[in-house]
Design a protein around this motif. Structure first.
Motif, short mmCIF file in Angstrom:
data_model
loop_
_atom_site.label_atom_id
_atom_site.label_comp_id
_atom_site.label_asym_id
_atom_site.label_seq_id
_atom_site.Cartn_x
_atom_site.Cartn_y
_atom_site.Cartn_z
N ARG A 1 8.78 -5.24 22.54
CA ARG A 1 7.68 -5.02 23.46
C ARG A 1 6.78 -3.94 22.85
O ARG A 1 7.08 -3.41 21.77
N VAL B 1 4.28 -0.32 23.77
CA VAL B 1 3.85 0.72 24.70
C VAL B 1 2.64 1.41 24.10
O VAL B 1 2.42 1.37 22.89
N THR C 1 8.37 -1.32 20.33
CA THR C 1 9.68 -0.79 20.69
C THR C 1 10.65 -1.97 20.79
O THR C 1 10.27 -3.14 20.65
N SER D 1 14.92 -3.04 22.45
CA SER D 1 16.10 -2.62 23.22
C SER D 1 17.01 -1.75 22.34
O SER D 1 16.94 -1.80 21.11
N SER E 1 13.82 5.16 25.65
CA SER E 1 12.59 4.92 26.41
C SER E 1 11.76 3.76 25.84
O SER E 1 10.61 3.95 25.46
N ASP F 1 10.44 1.19 27.34
CA ASP F 1 9.44 0.59 28.23
C ASP F 1 8.20 1.44 28.44
O ASP F 1 7.20 0.96 28.97
N ARG F 2 8.26 2.69 28.04
CA ARG F 2 7.10 3.58 28.16
C ARG F 2 7.36 4.81 27.30
O ARG F 2 8.52 5.11 26.97
#
Length: 214
Positions: A17, A19, A32, A34, A38, A40-41
């Protein structure tokens, strides 16, 4: 969290993903995945650090200790293009993503490495860190005792620590170890601590035979 972000080889299935890190002086879109810190942000503590810390030295070697996917190291590299920036982490997946982010941002003055791949002779004009508090007090103390003595004379480290995760006790412990520490900012339950390099005549805490204080 089923698996800690400080695993060397995260077993969590990949889930890429992006950010956005938006600061007054730069905007970075960061990949980023898994299994890292952090994903997700941009962590609020990291943002507090980057919005309050003084400018990094314009030259010399600079360190992001516990770099994750690179927001702190890449900010240092952007703000000090003539410096050599090092991002250090145990998480190999995070290091690979951080290298991708450096390439995407066009920042060629930053390297991301495991600790053992950084020369022990290197001395840093500045250390910035959102340290991995959740590895436990003894491990955190050991990490700081390994790297803070590598500040160059006149250098300083800036650490961001959440108040409820022990920022005040960490400040007292650092002082007790001979690392002069002052709080330079406080925002949203985070403290930014400045740790000055010991003077050349002061004994180094790293030279003591005592283990980390619990």
């Amino acid at each position: 969290m089923g698996e800690h972000y400080f695993a060397e080889r995260p077993g969590a299935a990949a889930r890429r993903r992006t950010v956005d890190l938006v600061l007054p002086d730069l905007h970075l879109r960061l990949a980023t995945d898994s299994g890292m810190f952090s994903p997700d942000r941009v962590d609020p503590g990291t943002r507090v650090l980057l919005e309050t810390v003084p400018p990094p030295p314009p030259t010399g070697d600079l360190l992001d200790l516990g770099c994750g996917y690179g927001p702190i190291a890449l900010t240092m590299a952007s703000r000090s293009p003539q410096a050599s920036v090092w991002g250090v982490d145990v998480n190999q997946r995070a290091l690979e993503i951080a290298e991708e982010n450096a390439t995407a941002a066009g920042l060629d003055n930053v390297k991301f490495r495991a600790a053992d791949d950084v020369s022990p002779d290197l001395r840093f004009a500045a250390i910035w860190s959102n340290p991995p508090i959740r590895i436990g007090k003894a491990a955190l103390h050991g990490l700081l005792l390994a790297w803070l003595p590598r500040l160059a004379p006149g250098g300083a480290a800036h650490l961001v620590v959440q108040k409820h995760l022990g920022s005040d006790s960490l400040q007292r412990w650092l002082d007790a170890q001979g690392h002069r520490t002052t709080r330079i900012a406080s925002r949203s339950a985070y403290r930014v601590l400045r740790v000055d390099a010991p003077s050349p005549t002061a004994p180094s805490a790293a030279s003591t035979t005592e283990g980390p204080t619990r």
